[in-house]
Design a protein around this motif. Structure first.
Motif: not given
Ligand code: HPA
Length: 274
Positions: A70-75
């Motif tokens: 998924g996404w973490l800090q937009g990454v």
């Protein structure tokens, strides 16, 4: 035993099917105390290791066993929530298996965290350390056996396993957060027994600042398949023989819990620019 390219492909195909086109750019392998970062992943698809073909299940305390996408800090990330270790009875090919699968899914970078013993007597338990290099002597390599040419060469260069640009990023982020960040060499010991005081003196003479039982197999495999690597260590205890007290897992987990916020903020700040 080793794996063939088709084995990794089978695992990657299984995950691709579950991921509906999502491709992680960064693989995070989280050690003791940081597994909770996997719970912060947005739009998460979590797959238990036991469901993935060829994946081994982690048995170490404090290690969950699932891959979270998924996404973490937009990454776009793949998070290995819990890792496996050689001391659990797994081969080095087993413990580094997920790195190659993540590479096939598109990951170009690896962020790896761990807890380790502090060998450098000028430092303290609770300090954070940027890994600049490692030492792994004598033991089997995760690359032993027929080379899987699709991933990389038979004799890969290991001059810059810990990517200089990512080290620069970590230094900058630590400074911005006001977090003290040591830097040094991580020496691999297979465990599960902690090192003897004589082994710790040997590690210091050899140029090591930290000793630990993980990370190095994954990093060797990541370097082989051309991934960039950022390695961050939490020094949970002074290594054996430095203080007049026995080492205990309780101490390790206690320090990991106390440093959780500081450590995770640094990891997330680095991730933000990856
Ligand atoms: N040695 C090896 N691994 C460790 C240690 C240690 O002192 N502390 C946490 N993980």
């Amino acid at each position: 035993m080793g794996y063939a390219f088709a084995d990794y492909q089978k695992s990657a195909d299984f995950l691709r099917h579950r991921l509906n086109g999502f491709a992680p750019r960064v693989l995070m392998v989280l050690g003791s105390g940081l597994g909770f970062l996997g719970d912060l992943v947005e739009d998460a698809v979590a797959v238990p290791y036991g469901d993935i073909p060829n994946f081994k299940v982690s048995t170490a305390p404090g290690h969950q066993g699932r891959l979270v996408f998924g996404w973490l800090q937009g990454v776009d990330v793949a998070v290995m929530q819990g890792r496996t270790h050689h001391y659990e009875g797994y081969s080095y090919q087993d413990v580094s298996y997920g790195v190659r699968v993540a590479r096939l899914l598109g990951a170009e970078r690896l962020v790896v965290t761990n807890a380790a013993g502090c060998v450098n007597t000028a430092w303290q338990a609770g300090d954070l350390m940027l890994i600049t290099d490692h030492i792994k002597l004598f033991m089997d390599s995760p690359l032993r056996g027929p080379n899987v040419d699709q991933f990389g060469p038979r004799f890969p260069d290991a001059s810059h396993l810990y990517t200089p640009a990512l080290q620069t990023l970590a230094r900058r982020k630590a400074a911005a957060l006001g977090t003290a960040l040591r830097e040094g060499v991580y020496m691999y010991f297979p465990g599960p027994q902690y090192e003897t005081p004589a082994e710790v003196r040997f590690a210091r003479l050899a140029g090591a600042d930290a000793v630990g039982m993980s990370t190095v197999p994954e990093v060797i495999v990541a370097g082989h398949c051309g991934m960039e690597v950022l390695g961050l260590t939490l020094l949970t205890n002074m290594a054996a023989g430095i203080l007049d007290q026995p080492l205990s897992e309780a101490e390790v987990l206690e320090t990991a819990a106390a440093a959780q916020t500081r450590f995770s903020r640094l990891v997330l700040a680095c991730l933000e620019e990856m």
